[in-house]
Design a protein around this motif. Structure first.
Motif, PDB file in Angstrom:
ATOM      1  N   VAL A 181     -17.241  23.626 -39.895  1.00 34.76           N
ATOM      2  CA  VAL A 181     -17.114  24.545 -38.762  1.00 34.76           C
ATOM      3  C   VAL A 181     -16.353  23.891 -37.617  1.00 34.76           C
ATOM      4  O   VAL A 181     -16.498  22.713 -37.339  1.00 34.76           O
ATOM      5  CB  VAL A 181     -18.478  25.056 -38.245  1.00 34.76           C
ATOM      6  CG1 VAL A 181     -18.999  26.151 -39.100  1.00 34.76           C
ATOM      7  CG2 VAL A 181     -19.475  23.942 -38.128  1.00 34.76           C
ATOM      8  N   THR A 182     -15.524  24.702 -36.970  1.00 26.65           N
ATOM      9  CA  THR A 182     -14.775  24.253 -35.797  1.00 26.65           C
ATOM     10  C   THR A 182     -15.028  25.286 -34.704  1.00 26.65           C
ATOM     11  O   THR A 182     -15.534  26.368 -34.987  1.00 26.65           O
ATOM     12  CB  THR A 182     -13.266  24.195 -36.084  1.00 26.65           C
ATOM     13  OG1 THR A 182     -12.801  25.524 -36.289  1.00 26.65           O
ATOM     14  CG2 THR A 182     -12.953  23.373 -37.302  1.00 26.65           C
ATOM     15  N   GLY A 189     -15.127  14.297 -34.981  1.00 31.80           N
ATOM     16  CA  GLY A 189     -16.239  15.192 -35.229  1.00 31.80           C
ATOM     17  C   GLY A 189     -17.399  14.505 -35.925  1.00 31.80           C
ATOM     18  O   GLY A 189     -17.504  13.283 -35.938  1.00 31.80           O
ATOM     19  N   PHE A 190     -18.251  15.300 -36.525  1.00 26.33           N
ATOM     20  CA  PHE A 190     -19.514  14.824 -37.081  1.00 26.33           C
ATOM     21  C   PHE A 190     -19.804  15.296 -38.452  1.00 26.33           C
ATOM     22  O   PHE A 190     -19.338  16.349 -38.854  1.00 26.33           O
ATOM     23  CB  PHE A 190     -20.663  15.360 -36.234  1.00 26.33           C
ATOM     24  CG  PHE A 190     -20.750  14.598 -35.041  1.00 26.33           C
ATOM     25  CD1 PHE A 190     -21.507  13.479 -35.006  1.00 26.33           C
ATOM     26  CD2 PHE A 190     -19.946  14.913 -33.980  1.00 26.33           C
ATOM     27  CE1 PHE A 190     -21.504  12.703 -33.903  1.00 26.33           C
ATOM     28  CE2 PHE A 190     -19.941  14.143 -32.883  1.00 26.33           C
ATOM     29  CZ  PHE A 190     -20.728  13.032 -32.831  1.00 26.33           C
ATOM     30  N   THR A 209     -22.920  19.669 -43.294  1.00 30.62           N
ATOM     31  CA  THR A 209     -22.133  20.406 -42.307  1.00 30.62           C
ATOM     32  C   THR A 209     -21.190  19.432 -41.621  1.00 30.62           C
ATOM     33  O   THR A 209     -21.605  18.357 -41.217  1.00 30.62           O
ATOM     34  CB  THR A 209     -23.043  21.041 -41.245  1.00 30.62           C
ATOM     35  OG1 THR A 209     -24.119  21.662 -41.895  1.00 30.62           O
ATOM     36  CG2 THR A 209     -22.276  22.054 -40.430  1.00 30.62           C
ATOM     37  N   LEU A 249     -18.859  19.116 -38.408  1.00 35.72           N
ATOM     38  CA  LEU A 249     -18.515  19.714 -37.121  1.00 35.72           C
ATOM     39  C   LEU A 249     -17.307  18.981 -36.588  1.00 35.72           C
ATOM     40  O   LEU A 249     -17.404  17.816 -36.250  1.00 35.72           O
ATOM     41  CB  LEU A 249     -19.648  19.498 -36.126  1.00 35.72           C
ATOM     42  CG  LEU A 249     -20.960  20.206 -36.376  1.00 35.72           C
ATOM     43  CD1 LEU A 249     -22.029  19.585 -35.537  1.00 35.72           C
ATOM     44  CD2 LEU A 249     -20.822  21.660 -36.051  1.00 35.72           C
ATOM     45  N   ALA A 250     -16.181  19.646 -36.532  1.00 35.16           N
ATOM     46  CA  ALA A 250     -14.988  18.952 -36.070  1.00 35.16           C
ATOM     47  C   ALA A 250     -14.263  19.810 -35.052  1.00 35.16           C
ATOM     48  O   ALA A 250     -14.413  21.031 -35.056  1.00 35.16           O
ATOM     49  CB  ALA A 250     -14.065  18.651 -37.233  1.00 35.16           C
TER      50      ALA A 250
END
Lengths: 134, 287
Positions: free
Chosen positions: A9-10, A67-68, A77, A79-80
């Protein structure tokens, strides 16, 4: 073979959600491989490519800009701030960004600009690498 | 009484204005639709990042990060989200009024605060009043990408980390529905309310390499995404406000056209009556 659900997800929306058998990525401490059933984990990612391996189907490669990574036993997941498949990468734009960053690095100004240009260069190189590698 | 030709030309010009406002209303409606989708696309990211931040912050272990701790406030930063263009009803004025009031209530001198306006209307407002502007961004797209505001968001966060500012507030119009938007001013930094707003974390994590490193990377990203979230929300409100304003303008134009048509017909009738009277009068004089 067990699989895990991977979602990327971004801020501009989800990029991908599918099941894969393995995730391999580069965290700040080095390479990290995640298989199904991994203990919950959070790790920061570097500007790099994330490889998602599926069973029969070939693996997917995604360029992330930092990100993560958040791992749960059957879900991963990412997250970037930005994440792209090689096919979505704009080669010309990355090339331009690279040249711009290089120019900026040569005309050393103050610290913040320097850092920013360095990051921009890393992102551009990462995109180019993945695009050409695919 | 205005002449027939005057009334006629007023009707034509009002009709033309109505066409424009009607078109703007429809354009805003479709932009609003898109902005709503953007906000929806952004939600999963926000929720996830909030969950991770909360689970670290509530992890029970001592977390020590400047972004989580309040310090004595010497200077406050204000991010103000406005639009680039007008014709959006009270959208800009209500935000600017609120910010202006709060700034005057809280601060007595210009050294105590700095403003980061997003959008031309806000920039002009603060520049005209000689208020300190730290940096600004104008000409944002109607559907901004995260990359568009990344620079200014990280700059704002950087200002806080450098201790140039000790508090960061953000003011924007929160989108409630297509007809209601409310001004919202929230404290962005330091992040003091994480633990209260998040629900209990679902799982406890292993941290690689450790919590401090993660927080160092995660918190700026979190703060930046809060700014982006506010911007997306603000954009949705902008389109909604413009749509409502344009709808009101179209309705007013309709009403005006009705009134004008009525007086046009009256004037026409009066002119005809007068003509008949004149003819009858003329004929009577001949007899």
């Amino acid at each position: 073979m067990k699989t895990l659900t991977v979602s990327v997800v971004t801020p501009d929306g989800p990029v991908l959600e599918d099941s894969f058998e393995m995730v391999s990525c580069k965290s700040e401490n080095g390479e990290l491989g995640i298989l199904p059933g991994h203990i919950p984990l959070v790790a920061p990612l570097t500007i790099s490519g994330v490889r998602l391996k599926g069973g029969e189907q070939s693996s997917e490669l995604i360029a992330v800009s930092g990100g993560f990574l958040e791992v749960r036993p059957e879900k991963v997941t990412i997250l970037a701030e930005s994440a792209e498949r090689p096919s979505d990468i704009d080669l010309e734009r990355a090339q331009r960004a690279k040249e711009r960053a290089e120019r900026r690095l040569q005309t050393k100004q103050d610290d913040i600009d320097f850092k920013r240009a360095e990051l921009a260069l890393k992102r551009a190189l990462n995109r180019l690498d993945l695009k050409q590698g695919s | 009484m205005a002449s027939l030709r005057d009334i006629k030309s007023r009707i034509t010009s009002t009709k033309k204005t109505k066409q424009i406002t009607k078109a703007m209303e429809m354009v805003s409606a479709s932009k609003l639709n898109k902005a709503e989708q953007n906000a929806k696309a952004f939600n999963p990211y926000m929720e996830k990042i909030q969950e991770v931040v909360a689970s670290i912050a509530n992890g029970g272990v001592d977390v020590d990060h400047p972004m989580l701790k309040s310090r004595p406030v010497k200077k406050t930063g204000y991010i103000v989200i406005t639009s680039d263009r007008g014709l959006a009803g009270a959208y800009n004025s209500s935000v600017l009024r609120t910010v202006n009031r709060h700034i005057h209530e809280r601060h007595s001198s210009k050294d105590e605060y700095t403003v980061i306006p997003m959008g031309r209307i806000g920039r002009d407002f603060f520049a005209k009043r000689n208020m300190p502007i730290e940096s600004e961004i104008t000409g944002l797209a109607d559907q901004p990408d995260f990359a568009d505001i990344k620079d200014i968001a990280s700059e704002a966060v950087q200002l806080y980390s450098d201790e140039t500012i000790d508090e960061l507030y953000i003011y924007y119009n929160h989108y409630v529905s297509a007809i209601t938007q409310e001004v919202r001013g929230t404290k962005l930094l330091p992040l003091t309310n994480i633990s209260t707003e998040a629900t209990q974390p679902k799982s406890s994590y292993e941290y690689e390499p450790d919590q401090d490193t993660i927080l160092k990377a995660l918190l700026p990203q979190y703060a930046e995404s809060l700014i982006y979230g506010a911007l997306v929300d603000g954009k949705a409100s902008e389109h909604a406000a413009r749509m409502t304003a344009m709808k009101a303008a179209t309705d007013n134009a309709d009403e005006l056209i009705d009134d004008l048509t009525l007086s046009y017909n009256r004037a026409r009738q009066a002119a005809i009556t007068q003509e008949i009277t004149e003819i009858v009068g003329g004929a009577a004089a001949l007899e």
